[in-house]
Write a protein that holds these residues in place. Structure first.
Motif, PDB file in Angstrom:
ATOM      1  N   LEU A 191     -52.733 -21.686  23.979  1.00 12.27           N
ATOM      2  CA  LEU A 191     -51.642 -22.627  24.227  1.00 12.27           C
ATOM      3  C   LEU A 191     -51.921 -23.994  23.603  1.00 12.27           C
ATOM      4  N   VAL A 192     -53.182 -24.456  23.694  1.00 13.83           N
ATOM      5  CA  VAL A 192     -53.492 -25.779  23.139  1.00 13.83           C
ATOM      6  C   VAL A 192     -53.779 -25.715  21.642  1.00 13.83           C
ATOM      7  N   ARG A 193     -54.055 -24.518  21.113  1.00 18.28           N
ATOM      8  CA  ARG A 193     -54.310 -24.346  19.686  1.00 18.28           C
ATOM      9  C   ARG A 193     -53.463 -23.188  19.152  1.00 18.28           C
ATOM     10  N   PRO A 194     -52.139 -23.315  19.198  1.00 20.10           N
ATOM     11  CA  PRO A 194     -51.277 -22.171  18.861  1.00 20.10           C
ATOM     12  C   PRO A 194     -51.364 -21.713  17.419  1.00 20.10           C
ATOM     13  N   ASP A 195     -51.732 -22.620  16.515  1.00 26.78           N
ATOM     14  CA  ASP A 195     -51.759 -22.271  15.092  1.00 26.78           C
ATOM     15  C   ASP A 195     -53.161 -22.299  14.501  1.00 26.78           C
ATOM     16  N   ALA A 196     -54.162 -22.546  15.340  1.00 31.62           N
ATOM     17  CA  ALA A 196     -55.522 -22.697  14.831  1.00 31.62           C
ATOM     18  C   ALA A 196     -56.367 -21.478  15.150  1.00 31.62           C
ATOM     19  N   CYS A 197     -57.081 -21.029  14.165  1.00 29.28           N
ATOM     20  CA  CYS A 197     -58.052 -19.958  14.352  1.00 29.28           C
ATOM     21  C   CYS A 197     -59.420 -20.630  14.296  1.00 29.28           C
ATOM     22  N   VAL A 198     -60.036 -20.821  15.446  1.00 32.66           N
ATOM     23  CA  VAL A 198     -61.261 -21.619  15.538  1.00 32.66           C
ATOM     24  C   VAL A 198     -62.483 -20.712  15.603  1.00 32.66           C
ATOM     25  N   LYS A 199     -63.404 -20.901  14.666  1.00 33.94           N
ATOM     26  CA  LYS A 199     -64.612 -20.082  14.636  1.00 33.94           C
ATOM     27  C   LYS A 199     -65.418 -20.307  15.912  1.00 33.94           C
ATOM     28  N   GLY A 200     -65.820 -19.211  16.535  1.00 38.43           N
ATOM     29  CA  GLY A 200     -66.589 -19.296  17.767  1.00 38.43           C
ATOM     30  C   GLY A 200     -65.732 -19.319  19.015  1.00 38.43           C
ATOM     31  N   ALA A 201     -64.423 -19.562  18.868  1.00 39.43           N
ATOM     32  CA  ALA A 201     -63.517 -19.570  20.015  1.00 39.43           C
ATOM     33  C   ALA A 201     -63.021 -18.158  20.275  1.00 39.43           C
ATOM     34  N   PRO A 202     -62.496 -17.908  21.471  1.00 38.73           N
ATOM     35  CA  PRO A 202     -61.963 -16.561  21.731  1.00 38.73           C
ATOM     36  C   PRO A 202     -60.751 -16.301  20.838  1.00 38.73           C
ATOM     37  N   PRO A 203     -60.492 -15.058  20.488  1.00 37.02           N
ATOM     38  CA  PRO A 203     -59.323 -14.754  19.664  1.00 37.02           C
ATOM     39  C   PRO A 203     -58.042 -15.237  20.339  1.00 37.02           C
ATOM     40  N   ARG A 204     -57.102 -15.710  19.543  1.00 41.13           N
ATOM     41  CA  ARG A 204     -55.809 -16.088  20.100  1.00 41.13           C
ATOM     42  C   ARG A 204     -55.131 -14.847  20.680  1.00 41.13           C
ATOM     43  N   VAL A 205     -54.319 -15.077  21.718  1.00 44.62           N
ATOM     44  CA  VAL A 205     -53.660 -13.965  22.387  1.00 44.62           C
ATOM     45  C   VAL A 205     -52.170 -14.238  22.522  1.00 44.62           C
ATOM     46  N   ASP A 206     -51.417 -13.177  22.729  1.00 49.43           N
ATOM     47  CA  ASP A 206     -50.006 -13.323  23.051  1.00 49.43           C
ATOM     48  C   ASP A 206     -49.908 -13.947  24.438  1.00 49.43           C
ATOM     49  N   LEU A 207     -49.083 -14.993  24.578  1.00 52.30           N
ATOM     50  CA  LEU A 207     -49.045 -15.750  25.821  1.00 52.30           C
ATOM     51  C   LEU A 207     -48.263 -15.065  26.935  1.00 52.30           C
ATOM     52  N   TRP A 208     -47.634 -13.939  26.628  1.00 46.95           N
ATOM     53  CA  TRP A 208     -46.994 -13.131  27.661  1.00 46.95           C
ATOM     54  C   TRP A 208     -47.894 -11.975  28.077  1.00 46.95           C
ATOM     55  N   SER A 209     -48.298 -11.187  27.109  1.00 44.33           N
ATOM     56  CA  SER A 209     -49.051  -9.968  27.424  1.00 44.33           C
ATOM     57  C   SER A 209     -50.553 -10.186  27.498  1.00 44.33           C
ATOM     58  N   GLY A 210     -51.057 -11.217  26.821  1.00 42.80           N
ATOM     59  CA  GLY A 210     -52.495 -11.437  26.765  1.00 42.80           C
ATOM     60  C   GLY A 210     -53.192 -10.597  25.713  1.00 42.80           C
ATOM     61  N   VAL A 211     -52.423  -9.851  24.911  1.00 44.20           N
ATOM     62  CA  VAL A 211     -53.004  -9.000  23.877  1.00 44.20           C
ATOM     63  C   VAL A 211     -53.547  -9.850  22.745  1.00 44.20           C
ATOM     64  N   SER A 212     -54.759  -9.533  22.288  1.00 42.34           N
ATOM     65  CA  SER A 212     -55.426 -10.301  21.245  1.00 42.34           C
ATOM     66  C   SER A 212     -54.683 -10.229  19.914  1.00 42.34           C
ATOM     67  N   MET A 213     -54.686 -11.371  19.193  1.00 43.13           N
ATOM     68  CA  MET A 213     -54.100 -11.431  17.855  1.00 43.13           C
ATOM     69  C   MET A 213     -55.119 -11.013  16.794  1.00 43.13           C
ATOM     70  N   ASN A 214     -56.348 -10.709  17.218  1.00 44.83           N
ATOM     71  CA  ASN A 214     -57.390 -10.225  16.302  1.00 44.83           C
ATOM     72  C   ASN A 214     -57.693 -11.208  15.177  1.00 44.83           C
ATOM     73  N   ASP A 215     -57.905 -12.475  15.549  1.00 47.18           N
ATOM     74  CA  ASP A 215     -58.288 -13.471  14.544  1.00 47.18           C
ATOM     75  C   ASP A 215     -59.677 -13.162  14.014  1.00 47.18           C
ATOM     76  N   VAL A 216     -59.787 -13.022  12.721  1.00 44.28           N
ATOM     77  CA  VAL A 216     -61.073 -12.686  12.115  1.00 44.28           C
ATOM     78  C   VAL A 216     -62.073 -13.817  12.283  1.00 44.28           C
ATOM     79  N   CYS A 217     -61.603 -15.072  12.146  1.00 41.94           N
ATOM     80  CA  CYS A 217     -62.537 -16.193  12.182  1.00 41.94           C
ATOM     81  C   CYS A 217     -63.073 -16.459  13.590  1.00 41.94           C
ATOM     82  N   ALA A 218     -62.465 -15.842  14.607  1.00 43.87           N
ATOM     83  CA  ALA A 218     -62.934 -16.059  15.968  1.00 43.87           C
ATOM     84  C   ALA A 218     -64.019 -15.065  16.372  1.00 43.87           C
ATOM     85  N   SER A 219     -64.314 -14.144  15.484  1.00 44.56           N
ATOM     86  CA  SER A 219     -65.283 -13.101  15.830  1.00 44.56           C
ATOM     87  C   SER A 219     -66.705 -13.581  15.541  1.00 44.56           C
TER      88      SER A 219
END
Length: 219
Positions: A191-219
């Motif tokens: 929610l606070v980083r809707p467009d950012a893929c931050v290395k070391g952070a948890p993968p972004r998720v869908d804000l309704w279902s919680g399903v991961s967006m599978n950001d490569v840089c977050a792995s």
């Protein structure tokens, strides 16, 4: 087969398909998954300052409706939010976290301050008159009702989820009651980083279902 009969059968087939799709959509649809949820309101912060929907703009918002005499749902939700905000650290400063009382009769500013002092200090408490609350609850699609208890007291039934809005005030997700802290953490970070893929952070998720967006840089 006569052409008229063929057209009639095809029409019935199309109606059945549409009905089936509609049934699936209704089963999967959240009552709050609408950009029409939210809008103008006028309340008072527990500090005494007036607040409106414009006060929230510029930051995403997690908004929870409850009351300080709530025996279980409210303290459980606020504790979860507190734990997640502390885990987020300074990222939580980029978020409005708001507790709106549905019990204006008992939840004065002092009562709200006392109650919220047990949780993260960044959680803001909003109070209002019965009329102000009814207007806001209507716009935010929040059901609540007073329930009489033995001895002349009462409790409040209310929606138990947390609504998530982006920085423009648009509803973008929700935290269902008792959602695991790991999922809440991932949603609030998204929610606070809707467009950012931050290395070391948890993968972004869908804000309704919680399903991961599978950001490569977050792995």
């Amino acid at each position: 087969m006569p052409r008229s009969m063929f057209i009639l059968l095809m029409g019935l087939f199309c109606l059945l398909v549409i009905a089936g799709v509609t049934a699936i959509t209704v089963q999967q649809w959240s009552p709050y998954s609408s950009t029409r949820v939210g809008g103008a309101f006028s309340m008072t912060e527990m500090t005494g300052d007036p607040v409106t929907e414009k006060t929230m703009l510029g930051k995403p918002t997690a908004m929870f409706f409850g009351y300080t005499y709530c025996p279980d749902v409210c303290p459980t939700t606020l504790l979860t939010l507190t734990n997640v905000m502390q885990r987020m650290g300074t990222d939580a400063n980029r978020l409005n976290v708001v507790f709106v009382t549905v019990d204006p009769q008992r939840d004065t500013a002092e009562q709200m301050k006392l109650y919220l002092s047990s949780f993260d200090p960044r959680i803001r408490g909003f109070i209002g008159t019965e009329q102000q609350l009814a207007s806001m609850a209507n716009r935010y699609h929040i059901p609540y009702r007073r329930v009489q208890t033995e001895g002349g007291g009462y409790s409040m039934d209310h929606y138990a989820g947390v609504l998530l809005f982006d920085k423009t005030g648009r509803l973008v997700g929700e935290l269902p009651y008792e959602e695991p802290e790991t999922s809440v953490f991932a949603k609030l970070e998204t929610l606070v980083r809707p467009d950012a893929c931050v290395k070391g952070a948890p993968p972004r998720v869908d804000l309704w279902s919680g399903v991961s967006m599978n950001d490569v840089c977050a792995s």
